[in-house]
Design a protein around this motif. Structure first.
Motif, short mmCIF file in Angstrom:
data_model
loop_
_atom_site.label_atom_id
_atom_site.label_comp_id
_atom_site.label_asym_id
_atom_site.label_seq_id
_atom_site.Cartn_x
_atom_site.Cartn_y
_atom_site.Cartn_z
N ARG A 52 0.84 -1.21 0.00
CA ARG A 52 0.00 0.00 0.00
C ARG A 52 0.87 1.25 0.00
O ARG A 52 0.61 2.22 -0.75
N LEU A 53 1.91 1.27 0.83
CA LEU A 53 2.81 2.44 0.87
C LEU A 53 3.52 2.62 -0.48
O LEU A 53 3.70 3.76 -0.93
N ALA A 54 3.92 1.52 -1.09
CA ALA A 54 4.59 1.61 -2.40
C ALA A 54 3.66 2.21 -3.44
O ALA A 54 4.07 3.05 -4.25
N ARG A 55 2.39 1.81 -3.43
CA ARG A 55 1.43 2.37 -4.38
C ARG A 55 1.22 3.86 -4.13
O ARG A 55 1.13 4.66 -5.09
N CYS A 56 1.14 4.25 -2.86
CA CYS A 56 0.96 5.68 -2.54
C CYS A 56 2.17 6.49 -2.98
O CYS A 56 2.03 7.60 -3.51
N ALA A 57 3.37 5.95 -2.75
CA ALA A 57 4.58 6.65 -3.16
C ALA A 57 4.64 6.78 -4.68
O ALA A 57 4.99 7.85 -5.21
N ALA A 58 4.30 5.70 -5.39
CA ALA A 58 4.31 5.75 -6.85
C ALA A 58 3.30 6.77 -7.37
O ALA A 58 3.59 7.53 -8.31
N ALA A 59 2.13 6.82 -6.76
CA ALA A 59 1.11 7.79 -7.19
C ALA A 59 1.60 9.21 -6.96
O ALA A 59 1.39 10.09 -7.82
N THR A 60 2.26 9.45 -5.83
CA THR A 60 2.81 10.78 -5.55
C THR A 60 3.82 11.18 -6.61
O THR A 60 3.81 12.32 -7.12
N LEU A 61 4.70 10.25 -6.98
CA LEU A 61 5.74 10.56 -7.96
C LEU A 61 5.16 10.73 -9.37
O LEU A 61 5.65 11.57 -10.14
#
Length: 246
Positions: free
Chosen positions: A130-139
């Motif tokens: 979940r954190l990886a998806r949120c980070a990717a979305a931010t980038l």
């Protein structure tokens, strides 16, 4: 589900100071979410196996520690987005240090360190995916070609590492991860030449990151860097560049 319902009808307290403006009040939010990402020594494996570049968004302490525990162990999913943004900041610094951004690193894939099935059940979901998806979305919102993919899985569940020395942690985690499928880049539609960044919540000795790096490279990937939300104080050098074990 009940936690989500209660969050709608009851005041949410700050996970840092327990004040009424939760889940992170403005003061604790500044402390937890506006830290300066920094390079940390990541891997202790003999021979230097593991990501050469490792960046943590902050030190595992204070409000950042409280936020991570609340998100990871107490089900405060609302913290996934701000913690994912901190992880995104660490990814940006890590790739810049590795010679990628801002010059361009091509397609970037954030690969979370896998959790056991039992941990996923207890936490009502894979907290790192979940954190990886949120980070990717931010980038992606910032124009970077980034996606998240769970390219690694557990071959076996390691024992609890609390209280283990660095050498014991290496032995405990050795061989625990494996790539997903014989050709993980096809399984997840990930180009084999993609830039791989390992992501995790906390780094202590670096043994877990080194094992994840070994497994990813066994799947045909080259790991450019690792990015963490936080590093324990023993992994962060002081002003003179000296690390102190605690």
């Amino acid at each position: 589900m009940w936690r989500d319902v209660l969050d709608l009808v009851l005041p949410v307290r700050c996970v840092g100071c327990r004040g009424p403006d939760g889940p992170l009040c403005p003061v604790c939010g500044r402390s937890a979410l506006h830290t300066q990402p920094s390079l940390v020594p990541a891997c202790d494996r003999p021979g230097g196996d593991g990501p050469a570049i490792c960046v943590a968004a902050g030190v595992y302490g204070g409000a950042l520690r409280s936020a991570l525990i609340a998100y990871k162990e107490r089900g405060h999913r609302a913290l996934a987005r701000p913690l994912g943004a901190r992880l995104a900041a660490a990814v940006t610094v890590a790739l810049s240090a590795a010679g990628g951004w801002p010059g361009g690193a091509g397609p970037v894939v954030l690969v979370p360190v896998p959790s056991s099935a039992a941990a996923i059940r207890e936490r009502h979901g894979d907290h790192m995916a979940r954190l990886a998806r949120c980070a990717a979305a931010t980038l992606r919102q910032r124009g970077y070609p980034v996606r998240a993919a769970s390219l690694l899985t557990l071959r076996r569940t390691p024992s609890d590492s609390v209280g283990l020395t660095a050498a014991e942690r290496r032995e405990n985690i050795a061989g625990a991860f494996r790539p997903v499928g014989a050709r993980p880049w096809r399984h997840h539609r990930t180009p084999k030449g993609s830039t791989i960044v390992l992501v995790d919540d906390i780094v202590t000795t670096g043994a877990t990151l080194a094992e994840a790096c070994r497994a990813a490279e066994a799947g045909g990937f080259v790991v450019r860097a690792a990015a963490l939300v936080a590093a324990t104080s023993r992994r962060v050098p002081d002003a003179n560049g000296v690390r102190h074990d605690r």
